[in-house]
Design a protein around this motif. Structure first.
Motif, PDB file in Angstrom:
ATOM      1  N   GLY A  73       0.809  -1.220   0.000  1.00 12.86           N
ATOM      2  CA  GLY A  73       0.000   0.000   0.000  1.00 12.86           C
ATOM      3  C   GLY A  73       0.839   1.266   0.000  1.00 12.86           C
ATOM      4  O   GLY A  73       0.641   2.155   0.836  1.00 12.86           O
ATOM      5  N   SER A  74       1.763   1.381  -0.943  1.00  8.81           N
ATOM      6  CA  SER A  74       2.647   2.547  -1.008  1.00  8.81           C
ATOM      7  C   SER A  74       1.971   3.719  -1.709  1.00  8.81           C
ATOM      8  O   SER A  74       1.075   3.544  -2.538  1.00  8.81           O
ATOM      9  CB  SER A  74       3.937   2.180  -1.757  1.00  8.81           C
ATOM     10  OG  SER A  74       3.642   1.674  -3.048  1.00  8.81           O
ATOM     11  N   THR A  75       2.408   4.918  -1.383  1.00 12.17           N
ATOM     12  CA  THR A  75       1.961   6.121  -2.084  1.00 12.17           C
ATOM     13  C   THR A  75       2.680   6.190  -3.434  1.00 12.17           C
ATOM     14  O   THR A  75       3.655   5.463  -3.677  1.00 12.17           O
ATOM     15  CB  THR A  75       2.293   7.378  -1.284  1.00 12.17           C
ATOM     16  OG1 THR A  75       3.726   7.511  -1.216  1.00 12.17           O
ATOM     17  CG2 THR A  75       1.718   7.323   0.128  1.00 12.17           C
ATOM     18  N   PRO A  76       2.245   7.079  -4.335  1.00  8.71           N
ATOM     19  CA  PRO A  76       2.982   7.231  -5.600  1.00  8.71           C
ATOM     20  C   PRO A  76       4.458   7.562  -5.387  1.00  8.71           C
ATOM     21  O   PRO A  76       5.330   6.973  -6.052  1.00  8.71           O
ATOM     22  CB  PRO A  76       2.235   8.367  -6.292  1.00  8.71           C
ATOM     23  CG  PRO A  76       0.826   8.220  -5.807  1.00  8.71           C
ATOM     24  CD  PRO A  76       0.968   7.819  -4.363  1.00  8.71           C
ATOM     25  N   ALA A  77       4.750   8.472  -4.472  1.00  6.28           N
ATOM     26  CA  ALA A  77       6.152   8.847  -4.224  1.00  6.28           C
ATOM     27  C   ALA A  77       6.936   7.682  -3.640  1.00  6.28           C
ATOM     28  O   ALA A  77       8.097   7.454  -4.011  1.00  6.28           O
ATOM     29  CB  ALA A  77       6.213  10.055  -3.294  1.00  6.28           C
ATOM     30  N   GLU A  78       6.328   6.940  -2.732  1.00  5.02           N
ATOM     31  CA  GLU A  78       6.994   5.770  -2.155  1.00  5.02           C
ATOM     32  C   GLU A  78       7.250   4.695  -3.204  1.00  5.02           C
ATOM     33  O   GLU A  78       8.287   4.029  -3.191  1.00  5.02           O
ATOM     34  CB  GLU A  78       6.157   5.210  -1.003  1.00  5.02           C
ATOM     35  CG  GLU A  78       6.146   6.091   0.233  1.00  5.02           C
ATOM     36  CD  GLU A  78       5.094   5.678   1.251  1.00  5.02           C
ATOM     37  OE1 GLU A  78       5.186   6.139   2.401  1.00  5.02           O
ATOM     38  OE2 GLU A  78       4.162   4.919   0.880  1.00  5.02           O
ATOM     39  N   THR A  79       6.300   4.546  -4.130  1.00  4.21           N
ATOM     40  CA  THR A  79       6.476   3.570  -5.203  1.00  4.21           C
ATOM     41  C   THR A  79       7.670   3.940  -6.076  1.00  4.21           C
ATOM     42  O   THR A  79       8.493   3.085  -6.424  1.00  4.21           O
ATOM     43  CB  THR A  79       5.201   3.483  -6.057  1.00  4.21           C
ATOM     44  OG1 THR A  79       4.091   3.172  -5.209  1.00  4.21           O
ATOM     45  CG2 THR A  79       5.331   2.417  -7.135  1.00  4.21           C
TER      46      THR A  79
END
Length: 322
Positions: free
Chosen positions: A293-299
């Motif tokens: 469940g990562s955010t776009p930036a984390e991805t």
């Protein structure tokens, strides 16, 4: 006058993005994936699609376009309109592995997509037949050096995780494990359980039953953190081999240029679904995966950090782009 008009259009475009996100979606959304129906990624994506349909009040359709290591599906979404209505159910292979397997890709793995989230991750165990005289990775390395060339690993082809893992060990630890290719994961596991080969890799989703039945044993988990399902199995990182990482992850992406507010909305809604205990239990925990469940930036950051690992393992495996 021209400059003033251009600035006015730009301001209208910037102002329109939040409005688009507020009204999105106002028509059906399509999620394309490069695998046949019925597999783990397909089941997860259909679960997500059903939840999003209910949340958005719009149909979310799953479109299977299997073949060519996901290239067909990825190319289609890379060239789709960047409006949030065509999404890609992606894997790490699309971003990392394929660039080392193919001389030319029909998409740019660095520029063609706007990353939405990584939904789940399946990390791989280093597996051995029970007859192998080792219970840990260091013991396996020692056993090979005592009788060089006596242990063979099975893979499902060039660029597959078993080849990456054991050829990287051959390079970094000085072992001489032999490579035996098969035509799929199932034949590899059957050969491993029958001692036709002695080594391979597999996630808890595909090898958990064999592990629990004692038909294969896990020497290590090729990861940084231990598996909650098999907490007694140490990681390659713990055992002094952080260069050995093997995983598959499942994510969502949109075409590059999709307005960021829409990307953020989709990501937030999917992460809210993933946070539901019943959903996680049914679609992620049961297959033996880990919820991300990562955010776009984390991805973006995950891909950036993992790319050098795959690059080095691909080089160690001697993978030749086709």
């Amino acid at each position: 006058m021209v400059t003033r008009a251009w600035m006015g259009l730009l301001a209208l475009g910037v102002a329109a993005a939040p409005v688009q996100a507020q009204t999105y979606p106002d028509k059906p959304v399509k999620i394309v994936l490069g695998v046949p129906p019925g597999g783990g990624l397909d089941v997860l994506v259909r679960g997500i699609a059903a939840e999003l349909s209910a949340k958005w009040g719009q149909s979310v359709v799953v479109d299977n376009k299997p073949g060519a290591s996901g290239l067909i599906a990825a190319e289609g979404i890379a060239n789709a309109a960047p409006d949030g209505y065509s999404l890609l159910a992606t894997t790490d292979q699309i971003y990392m592995g394929n660039r080392y397997l193919f001389r030319k890709l029909p998409y740019d793995p660095d520029k063609s997509f706007a990353n939405i989230t990584i939904m789940a991750r399946a990390e791989q165990f280093l597996l051995a037949n029970p007859a192998v005289p080792a219970t840990t990775l260091p013991e396996l390395i020692s056993a090979d050096k005592q009788k060089t060339g006596s242990l063979a690993y099975g893979s499902w082809g060039d660029g597959s995780p078993p080849q990456f893992v054991y050829e990287m060990l051959n390079k970094s630890a000085g072992t001489k494990f032999l490579h035996v290719p098969y035509k799929g994961v199932a034949p590899v596991l059957a050969a491993l359980a029958g001692n036709e080969i002695q080594l391979s890799v597999g996630s808890s989703g595909v090898a958990g039953g064999l592990l629990r039945a004692g038909k294969v044993k896990a020497l290590a988990l090729a990861a940084k953190e231990r598996s909650p399902l098999f907490p007694d199995v140490p990681t390659t990182t713990e055992l002094g081999h952080p260069e050995i990482q093997a995983f598959i992850w499942f994510g969502l992406a949109a075409p590059a240029g999709t307005p960021q507010p829409i990307v953020e909305k989709i990501s937030a809604d999917v992460r809210e679904i993933l946070a539901q205990p019943a959903f996680t239990e049914r679609f992620i925990t049961t297959p033996g995966w880990k919820r991300i469940g990562s955010t776009p930036a984390e991805t973006d950051e995950i891909i950036k950090n993992e790319l050098p690992i795959i690059r080095d393992m691909s080089a160690a495996a001697g993978v030749k782009p086709q």
